[in-house]
Design a protein around this motif. Structure first.
Motif: not given
Ligand SMILES: [Zn+2]
Length: 400
Positions: A367-395
């Motif tokens: 998992f990577v974080p969800s800002i404010g814990g929000i999902s199933h909602n148009f405002s769902e988002d994640t920090d760019t750094d976390d999106l990159i880090r998650g892919a690095e961990v997968l790699a």
């Protein structure tokens, strides 16, 4: 540094492009088999081909990107359909992260990595339909008879993709294991300021439909002592299970009385009937069992004390799915290297395709974080750094 060096700009660029299919406000409207969903899958198939993968749509529209060599390899991905009102990262992030790791690995001379976007994870036809069919948990002829809220069948819906789909399913023995990357969709990582969650278990779900039947009567003339009030029974039940659960739960256990219907639901009538659902989730089967004993026992006791009639129905039990120890260890060491002291092991409170794929092969999730814990909602988002880090961990976990 990961030995499969991903390209963050390419990862983020593809994520933004996928977001354009069914874009609405800051989110997406891309339910399974909609025009936007099919267009997104066709674009993904093109990106897979550009990455040297062979795109294959299976008979239900699950999209696989297969490396040329027929030797078994790792599979990674998630889903690209959305809720009727969905965020831009739910599912999409895991598909694009897998695509980026696959092409980065090919460029670096690393291991081949297959990519998948499962169909109807969000449950237009129930839940996780594409991976349920592929894993054998749901026979295709049974799936075909499922209907959506508008009464359209799964068979009719998947016919919209018939021109794209292969006749046969992709053989699971092409893959040595499955890793799904996903946004957390809850607040745990965000509140702790952590970057990565390695999932130990996808929690099990139990639920029961409960009916308390009392006696409908005049709210002015019926003395309190003479009432058989179904709603007061429900309140007593809710309070009693909260207290009893407190003795046995962990901070990750959750329970919900999510649907309540009173009869006749009028301000001057003592309620004669209360229908409600109780759902509880935990990663431990024994705890789920004990919670079920409490639910059933409490309902019986409350009804006996208040002269209510009890009916229980629609028992649902989805077992917890433990993640594969070997893959989990690889994710944990990749997380420790990429995000030292900034990651944790945690359960997944939401169901994911990995729970179905675990029937076929070793499966794991991060998992990577969800800002404010929000999902199933148009405002769902994640920090760019976390999106990159998650892919690095997968790699890193795949490169091992
Ligand atoms: Zn999802």
């Amino acid at each position: 540094m990961p030995s499969i060096p991903i390209k963050p700009d390419r990862l983020l660029g593809d994520l933004q492009h996928l977001r354009s299919f069914g874009a609405r406000e800051t989110g997406v409207v891309r339910p399974a088999y909609s025009k936007a969903d099919i267009a997104a899958r066709q674009w993904l198939a093109g990106r897979m081909a550009e990455a040297g993968l062979e795109p294959v749509f299976d008979p239900v529209g699950n999209l696989f990107g297969l490396p040329a060599a027929d030797t078994p390899c790792m599979l990674s991905g998630s889903h690209s359909d959305s809720q009727p009102e969905g965020g831009w990262l739910d599912g999409a992030y895991g598909v694009i992260a897998a695509l980026e790791v696959s092409r980065a690995s090919a460029e670096a001379g690393g291991p081949p990595v297959a990519v998948v976007s499962f169909q109807d994870e969000e449950g237009r036809f129930g839940a996780l339909t594409g991976s349920r069919v592929w894993s054998g948990a749901l026979p295709l002829d049974e799936a075909d008879r499922l209907t959506d809220l508008e009464g359209r069948t799964f068979a009719e819906a998947r016919a919209a993709m018939a021109g794209l789909c292969a006749a046969d399913f992709v053989r699971p023995d092409r893959f040595t294991g499955f890793i799904e990357t996903h946004i957390e969709q809850g607040p745990v990582l965000d509140e702790a300021g952590e970057s990565i969650g390695v999932v130990d278990v996808i929690v099990g779900i139990r639920s029961l439909q409960i009916r308390f039947t009392g006696h409908q009567n005049h709210a002015g003339t019926t003395p309190m002592a003479a009432r058989r009030d179904a709603f007061q029974g429900l309140v007593a039940f809710a309070d009693a299970i909260n207290r009893a659960f407190a003795e046995i739960v962990t901070p990750a256990t959750v329970w919900t009385i999510g649907h309540v219907a009173l009869q006749p639901n009028a301000s001057s009538i003592v309620p004669g009937q209360a229908d409600f659902t109780v759902q509880w989730r935990d990663g431990d089967k024994d705890r789920l069992d004990r919670m079920e004993e409490i639910v059933r026992g409490t309902a019986e006791r409350v009804c006996a004390e208040r002269t209510l009639h009890l009916d229980l129905s629609n028992h649902v039990a989805v077992p917890p799915t433990g993640m594969d120890d070997g893959l989990r260890a690889r994710l944990e060491s990749a997380a420790a290297e990429t995000a030292p002291d900034n990651w944790r092991v945690m359960p997944s409170g939401a169901l994911h395709d990995a729970a179905n794929v675990a029937r076929l092969m070793p499966a794991a999730m991060l998992f990577v974080p969800s800002i404010g814990g929000i999902s199933h909602n148009f405002s769902e988002d994640t920090d760019t750094d976390d999106l990159i880090r998650g892919a690095e961990v997968l790699a890193l976990a795949i490169a091992v």
